[in-house]
Design an enzyme around this catalytic site. Sequence first.
Site, short mmCIF file in Angstrom:
data_model
loop_
_atom_site.label_atom_id
_atom_site.label_comp_id
_atom_site.label_asym_id
_atom_site.label_seq_id
_atom_site.Cartn_x
_atom_site.Cartn_y
_atom_site.Cartn_z
N HIS A 171 32.79 7.02 -13.57
CA HIS A 171 32.23 7.11 -12.22
C HIS A 171 31.86 5.72 -11.71
CE1 HIS A 171 28.54 8.17 -9.56
NE2 HIS A 171 29.64 8.23 -8.83
CA CA Z 1 36.39 6.45 -11.13
#
Ligand code: CA
Length: 408
Positions: free
Chosen positions: A201
């Site tokens: 992320h």
């Molecule tokens: Ca990513």
Amino acid sequence: ENGITRPKGHKVTYHYNSTVEDMHFGKTHPMKPWRLTLAKHLILGYGLQHTMDTHEAVAAGKDQVSRFHDPHYVEFLSQVSPTTFDELCRDPRFAKAIPPKHPGDNVDLGPYNLSTSPGADCPVFADMSTYLFLYTGATLAAARQLVSDTSDIAINWSGGLHHAHKAEASGFCYINDIVLAILEMLKRWPRVLYIDIDVHHGDGVEEAFQREPRVMTLSFHRYGTYDESQPGHKFFPGTGDVSDRGLRGTIGEHFALNVPIGAGIDDRQYGGLFEAIVGRAFEAYKPSAIVLQCGADSLGGDRLGQFNLNIKQHGECIAFVKALGVPLLLLGGGGYTARNVARAWCHETALATDNTLPPNIPMDLIPEPRAFQGHGNGNGQLYPAFPPNKHINECKDDQLEMMVKKLD
Ligand code: CA
Ligand code: V1S
Ligand code: ZN
């Protein structure tokens, strides 16, 4: 002679610095800057340097880095080395940045999540300041080329360090070159779209712009428990749920998008998700420019990643974004099976310059040889024990479709 040509109608610039490639995070650390040398040699071997302008980067200044980062943190980074670390830790200006020790911590952390313990995510290593300010300088030079219209696609494979926070290093990232580049681009353009195909992320970039409607962040990433054997262990960094859409109650709400994905996603599923979501985000947001973080740890067989993408699909994401036709900053990021990283970023450099490489290097992923798990061939070499660590595909098509609906 080998069919490699300059792109017609658009200009590509390539930003690099060889000093960055010679750095060592530590023997057991997965981040290997020499993967950049491998990529560069492939790029040069194919003659792609004749298809773009190459720029040797100079170091970013402390003032430039402080446009996002805390000035004390920047000062610390500019002075830190294995020899100065202990003294800097005793300096009262930085002492308050040392986090409290939790029982069970296996590494001793110093200020700003930095550490000299072996096995730390963000180790203090020799010539580290030089490394940090150079990769940042390369990304800023690339961003400035776009802003001044002297480039349509600017590339820095040594950048893309998306986890760094305002006053904290995280997940192998110290200076958030992406945030600094976007700030530079906002001087000229009203809206910038950030897309992140690293398997992790892009939390640092999202957090930096969580109150900012002029930047839309969109990350595709592995999300959930690392594996069934340790139910409490989350895949790093543990954030980026689909419900995470920017800071609630601020004007930045709805300008962050997250696509959390299970292990083992394949080319067809990823391509479907990527084109549907990026296509829709582009149409709705109408960005003036795009920053694409091309982390290669989303490839199959990556030492840390858990996706099953081939180089072809990874490249198709880059080609799809390029076809949207707005100024484009291409950055690196993760990627821990060096030979596959080099081939992916070489292939993507060719795509940026409208070239197709001759098929004399197979597109299949090369498995990482694993010490102690292989079978010796009698010559002291090890054969890989397993095919590329293909993670069992736990992504169901109907669940992926539901997520796309939720995001719309
Ligand atoms: Ca990513
Ligand atoms: N996954 C993973 C992983 N492996 C390591 C690691 C292994 C050996 C070492 F010598 C040092 C570190 N750290 C992690 C992750 C961080 C992943 C960062 C990805 C970066 C990027 O690709 O997105 C962009 C460049 N860290 C953790 O999982 C945290 C810990 C939870 C476990 C490891 N210890 C060192 C800290 C705590
Ligand atoms: Zn990553």
